[in-house]
Write an enzyme that holds these catalytic residues in place. Structure first.
Site, PDB file in Angstrom:
ATOM      1  N   CYS A 143       0.849  -1.205   0.000  1.00 15.61           N
ATOM      2  CA  CYS A 143       0.000   0.000   0.000  1.00 15.61           C
ATOM      3  C   CYS A 143       0.882   1.251   0.000  1.00 15.61           C
ATOM      4  CB  CYS A 143      -0.934   0.018   1.208  1.00 15.61           C
ATOM      5  SG  CYS A 143      -2.386  -1.056   1.058  1.00 15.61           S
TER       6      CYS A 143
ATOM      7  N   ASP B 174      10.296  -6.477  -8.934  1.00 10.83           N
ATOM      8  CA  ASP B 174      10.608  -7.110  -7.653  1.00 10.83           C
ATOM      9  C   ASP B 174      12.019  -6.697  -7.235  1.00 10.83           C
ATOM     10  OD1 ASP B 174       9.442  -9.900  -6.069  1.00 10.83           O
ATOM     11  OD2 ASP B 174      11.503  -9.250  -5.682  1.00 10.83           O
TER      12      ASP B 174
ATOM     13  N   HIS C   6      -6.309  -2.715  -1.066  1.00 12.59           N
ATOM     14  CA  HIS C   6      -5.684  -3.729  -0.218  1.00 12.59           C
ATOM     15  C   HIS C   6      -6.548  -4.975  -0.151  1.00 12.59           C
ATOM     16  CE1 HIS C   6      -3.000  -5.282   2.886  1.00 12.59           C
ATOM     17  NE2 HIS C   6      -4.110  -5.863   3.343  1.00 12.59           N
TER      18      HIS C   6
ATOM     19  N   ASN D 287       1.553 -16.589  -4.235  1.00 11.45           N
ATOM     20  CA  ASN D 287       1.689 -17.412  -3.035  1.00 11.45           C
ATOM     21  C   ASN D 287       0.627 -16.980  -2.032  1.00 11.45           C
ATOM     22  OD1 ASN D 287       4.053 -18.712  -4.047  1.00 11.45           O
ATOM     23  ND2 ASN D 287       5.254 -16.911  -3.471  1.00 11.45           N
TER      24      ASN D 287
ATOM     25  N   GLY E  82       4.864 -19.569   0.990  1.00  7.80           N
ATOM     26  CA  GLY E  82       5.943 -18.625   0.688  1.00  7.80           C
ATOM     27  C   GLY E  82       5.515 -17.171   0.644  1.00  7.80           C
TER      28      GLY E  82
ATOM     29  N   HIS F 296      -0.223  -8.342   0.990  1.00  6.16           N
ATOM     30  CA  HIS F 296      -1.044  -7.561   0.058  1.00  6.16           C
ATOM     31  C   HIS F 296      -0.960  -8.381  -1.219  1.00  6.16           C
ATOM     32  CE1 HIS F 296      -2.182  -3.403  -1.770  1.00  6.16           C
ATOM     33  NE2 HIS F 296      -2.163  -4.254  -2.786  1.00  6.16           N
TER      34      HIS F 296
ATOM     35  N   HIS G  51      -0.418 -10.256  -4.487  1.00  9.69           N
ATOM     36  CA  HIS G  51       0.436  -9.886  -5.624  1.00  9.69           C
ATOM     37  C   HIS G  51       0.635 -11.098  -6.510  1.00  9.69           C
ATOM     38  CE1 HIS G  51       2.875 -10.995  -2.122  1.00  9.69           C
ATOM     39  NE2 HIS G  51       3.703 -11.580  -2.975  1.00  9.69           N
TER      40      HIS G  51
END
Ligand code: AMP
Ligand code: ZN
Length: 113
Positions: free
Chosen positions: A7, A30, A46, A86, A92, A97, A99
């Site tokens: 967020c 990433d 969120h 995941n 993992g 949040h 993704h």
């Protein structure tokens, strides 16, 4: 959800390398890539994790997949790519949040570990 890392990234409070943004979706690099292309695709709203998807928020998830398809074409990922979400610690998940990892640019073994 003031403590949520992603967020804060959406709000620009924590820096990120933006790949794509629209009204509902944000895509960024990433920080610890595991493939030559490793993007994180997230909803701006969120949602903690995949098992919170329901009729009230699934439209944004469907839009996320449209964005992924568009990015795959734009970024020339025609040799193949993988999308991973995941869900939960034992799978993992480390950032709560939701993704979608978009991975490409190297052979991707299957089944994943
Ligand atoms: P997961 O382990 O599936 O929850 O994925 C979380 C991902 O977020 C990991 O691949 C991390 O490398 C990535 N990550 C953590 N912090 C940041 C950050 N500040 N900017 C970009 N990516 C991040
Ligand atoms: Zn969040």
């Amino acid at each position: 959800m003031n403590d949520c890392l992603f967020c804060k990234i959406v709000k620009g409070e924590i820096p990120s390398t933006k790949i794509y943004e629209d009204e509902t979706v944000y895509v960024f690099e990433d920080i610890n890539p595991t493939a030559p292309t490793h993007y994180l695709v997230i909803p701006k709203q969120h949602i903690s994790k995949l098992d919170e998807i329901d009729a009230s928020n699934s439209a944004v998830i469907s839009h996320i997949y449209e964005v992924i398809a568009k990015l795959a074409k734009e970024k020339g990922l025609d040799e193949g790519f993988r999308v991973v979400s995941n869900c939960g610690e034992s799978a993992g998940q480390s950032v709560f949040h939701i993704h979608f990892h978009l991975l490409a640019g190297r052979p991707l073994a299957w089944p994943a570990g």
